[in-house]
Structures are given as structure tokens and as C-alpha cells.
Design a protein around this motif. Structure first.
Motif, mmCIF file in Angstrom:
data_model
loop_
_atom_site.group_PDB
_atom_site.id
_atom_site.type_symbol
_atom_site.label_atom_id
_atom_site.label_comp_id
_atom_site.label_asym_id
_atom_site.label_seq_id
_atom_site.Cartn_x
_atom_site.Cartn_y
_atom_site.Cartn_z
ATOM 1 N N GLN A 82 -26.774 -9.747 -27.711
ATOM 2 C CA GLN A 82 -26.280 -10.024 -26.440
ATOM 3 C C GLN A 82 -25.347 -11.131 -25.935
ATOM 4 O OE1 GLN A 82 -28.732 -9.622 -23.603
ATOM 5 N NE2 GLN A 82 -27.376 -10.996 -22.396
ATOM 6 N N ALA A 83 -24.527 -11.354 -27.010
ATOM 7 C CA ALA A 83 -23.074 -12.377 -26.051
ATOM 8 C C ALA A 83 -21.799 -10.907 -25.971
ATOM 9 C CB ALA A 83 -23.204 -12.688 -28.608
ATOM 10 N N ALA A 90 -18.934 -9.891 -18.108
ATOM 11 C CA ALA A 90 -18.212 -10.796 -17.590
ATOM 12 C C ALA A 90 -16.613 -10.535 -17.798
ATOM 13 C CB ALA A 90 -18.242 -12.575 -18.624
ATOM 14 N N VAL A 91 -16.552 -9.181 -17.856
ATOM 15 C CA VAL A 91 -14.585 -9.094 -17.789
ATOM 16 C C VAL A 91 -14.981 -8.198 -16.833
ATOM 17 C CG1 VAL A 91 -12.910 -7.570 -19.627
ATOM 18 C CG2 VAL A 91 -14.275 -9.496 -20.310
ATOM 19 N N LEU A 103 -23.417 -19.856 -25.144
ATOM 20 C CA LEU A 103 -22.529 -20.505 -23.914
ATOM 21 C C LEU A 103 -22.399 -19.340 -23.580
ATOM 22 C CD1 LEU A 103 -18.856 -23.194 -25.158
ATOM 23 C CD2 LEU A 103 -21.034 -23.227 -23.749
ATOM 24 N N LEU A 104 -22.529 -17.532 -24.190
ATOM 25 C CA LEU A 104 -21.785 -16.405 -23.160
ATOM 26 C C LEU A 104 -23.725 -16.918 -22.300
ATOM 27 C CD1 LEU A 104 -20.311 -14.427 -25.956
ATOM 28 C CD2 LEU A 104 -19.730 -14.942 -23.587
ATOM 29 N N PHE A 105 -24.843 -17.223 -23.190
ATOM 30 C CA PHE A 105 -26.127 -16.703 -22.774
ATOM 31 C C PHE A 105 -26.137 -17.470 -21.780
ATOM 32 C CE2 PHE A 105 -27.610 -16.265 -27.468
ATOM 33 C CZ PHE A 105 -26.857 -14.557 -27.707
ATOM 34 N N ARG A 145 -20.075 -22.556 -10.579
ATOM 35 C CA ARG A 145 -19.195 -22.665 -11.521
ATOM 36 C C ARG A 145 -19.882 -23.399 -12.822
ATOM 37 N NH1 ARG A 145 -13.985 -22.313 -11.403
ATOM 38 N NH2 ARG A 145 -12.593 -23.346 -13.197
ATOM 39 N N PHE A 146 -20.298 -22.462 -13.776
ATOM 40 C CA PHE A 146 -20.048 -22.743 -15.475
ATOM 41 C C PHE A 146 -18.641 -22.827 -16.363
ATOM 42 C CE2 PHE A 146 -21.027 -21.826 -19.129
ATOM 43 C CZ PHE A 146 -22.323 -22.224 -19.690
ATOM 44 N N THR A 147 -18.602 -23.588 -17.073
ATOM 45 C CA THR A 147 -17.468 -24.170 -18.198
ATOM 46 C C THR A 147 -17.643 -24.978 -19.045
ATOM 47 O OG1 THR A 147 -16.534 -26.378 -16.917
ATOM 48 C CG2 THR A 147 -15.866 -24.218 -15.901
ATOM 49 N N SER A 148 -16.801 -25.356 -20.697
ATOM 50 C CA SER A 148 -17.666 -26.255 -21.057
ATOM 51 C C SER A 148 -16.324 -26.758 -21.948
ATOM 52 C CB SER A 148 -18.579 -25.160 -22.220
ATOM 53 O OG SER A 148 -17.527 -24.391 -22.933
#
Length: 222
Positions: free
Chosen positions: A68-69, A76-77, A162-164, A180-183
Motif C-alpha cells: 500500500q505504501a 501521489a506522483v 505517513l503515506l497511508f 494540506r497534509f505535512t509532517s
């Protein structure tokens, strides 16, 4: 003829499954096409309509050669770059660039290869290089330097999670709100930052985060 062109944008869930499993055998050169099909299934909720608990549940059962990752990375790409750019630079190279510009606020143009990257050197100096001349390792070092004063590597389990989360938030808020999602990494903890969620959509955010927590990686078949 490429499978996406042959089947069109209205491909069914079964066609998506067969196409992805065929493309997997082509290796990394098919990453963008796999990501495009993945996004198609997610955006149209084809898995849920077919009775699966979630898109992740469908992919875990039906596309076992990719975790899944990995699918989240490809998706995303594919959402950000055209296939020609992905073929030229590689999916993981571009994923590293996406994370870099999330932190720096740089704007991507039609040719990301010209974007200047500040790459830390072993002697402590910073060398500005075009993205096209940077390795994935240099991109990771540049990202860590921008995110924190000292290089800090996000643990591998956190990277996958984080990818999930990113994929689940994109899937739940697609067409609803620009979330917007960041870490970032601080005090040996991985921190999540979610912005742009309307108050009325907080239940949707809770659902997205819960799905991100429940998602499990599927190991490649040996």
C-alpha cells in the motif's frame, strides 16, 4: 498501446485490477500508469461500490505484488507530474522532490529538473544544484536540512504510516476541500500537520485518519 489508453478513463474495477497486475511485471517504468489507475479506483470509489471495505482492502487482496505504501507513492506522483516527467526522473526521485517543495514552498514548473536544491555537503557547506543533478540521497539530505537544524531521519514505520495518512486524506477530501497534509520530526517524535479542514468536515477528517491507522502494508509476493 498502453493499457490506460486502451481501456479509457471509464475502466471497471476488474479492468483496473488486471491492468495493474500486468503493469507490475514491467517494473518501475510502469509506475506512473499504475499510479494513474490507482487514483482512478480511489477517486471513483470503485472498490467500495463493489463491496470492499476500502480501496486499501481491495488492493491488498487483488494487487499483492505492491504494498500500500508503494501504491500511495505512485498515486501521489501521478497526481502531480505527467508520465514523461516520471519516466525521465523516476518516481522516488520525484516523491523526494514533492516532500522538499512542501517544506520550502518552492513552485514547480513544467520542468522540475531546473529547480535549485540546497544540498548539504560533508564539510558542512551547502551546494545549490539543479534537481536534475541530484540523487535521491541528496534530495533526502536537502529535505532533512530544511525541516530541522540537524539531520533527523523519520523511522521507516512512520514513513509508511505517513503515506497511508496522506493517501486516505486525499481520497476522503477529493472534490470536497483543499486539505494540506505535512509532517515533521521533533523531539524524536513524528508530528502530523493537517490544514484547511472545514469545521463541517471534521467527522470526515476523523474517518480519514482512522482509515490511515487501519491500513496495513501488503508484502510483495516472493
Amino acid at each position: 498501446m498502453r493499457l490506460m489508453h486502451a481501456m479509457g478513463s471509464d475502466m471497471t474495477l476488474e479492468q483496473a485490477r488486471d491492468a495493474m497486475n500486468t503493469l507490475v511485471r514491467q517494473g518501475s517504468t510502469a509506475a506512473h500508469q499504475i499510479g494513474t489507475i490507482y487514483n482512478h479506483v480511489v477517486n471513483r470509489k470503485l472498490a467500495e461500490l463493489a463491496g470492499y471495505k476500502s480501496a486499501q482492502d481491495f488492493f491488498t487482496q487483488q494487487v499483492k505484488a505492491l504494498s500500500q505504501a508503494t501504491l500511495s507513492t505512485y498515486g501521489a506522483v501521478a497526481r502531480t507530474f505527467p508520465e514523461a516527467v516520471c519516466t525521465q526522473y523516476g518516481v522516488y526521485h520525484l516523491r523526494a522532490l514533492m516532500r522538499y517543495v512542501e517544506v520550502t514552498g518552492d513552485v514547480l514548473n513544467s520542468d522540475p529538473g531546473t529547480l535549485g536544491i540546497d544540498v548539504p555537503q560533508e564539510d558542512g557547506k551547502v551546494l545549490r544544484k539543479p534537481f536534475s543533478d541530484c540523487s535521491v540521497d541528496e534530495m533526502e539530505r536537502a529535505l532533512r536540512a530544511k525541516k530541522a537544524p540537524t539531520p533527523v531521519r523519520v523511522p521507516v514505520p512512520d514513513q509508511a504510516r505517513l503515506l497511508f495518512f496522506e493517501d486516505s486524506i486525499f481520497r476522503n477530501f477529493s472534490g470536497v476541500a483543499e486539505v494540506r497534509f505535512t509532517s515533521n520530526r521533533q523531539d524524536e517524535k513524528t508530528l502530523l500537520n493537517v490544514q484547511g479542514v472545514p469545521m463541517s468536515e471534521v467527522p470526515r477528517l476523523i474517518q480519514a485518519l482512522q482509515q490511515g491507522l487501519e491500513a496495513q502494508p501488503s508484502l510483495a509476493a516472493k
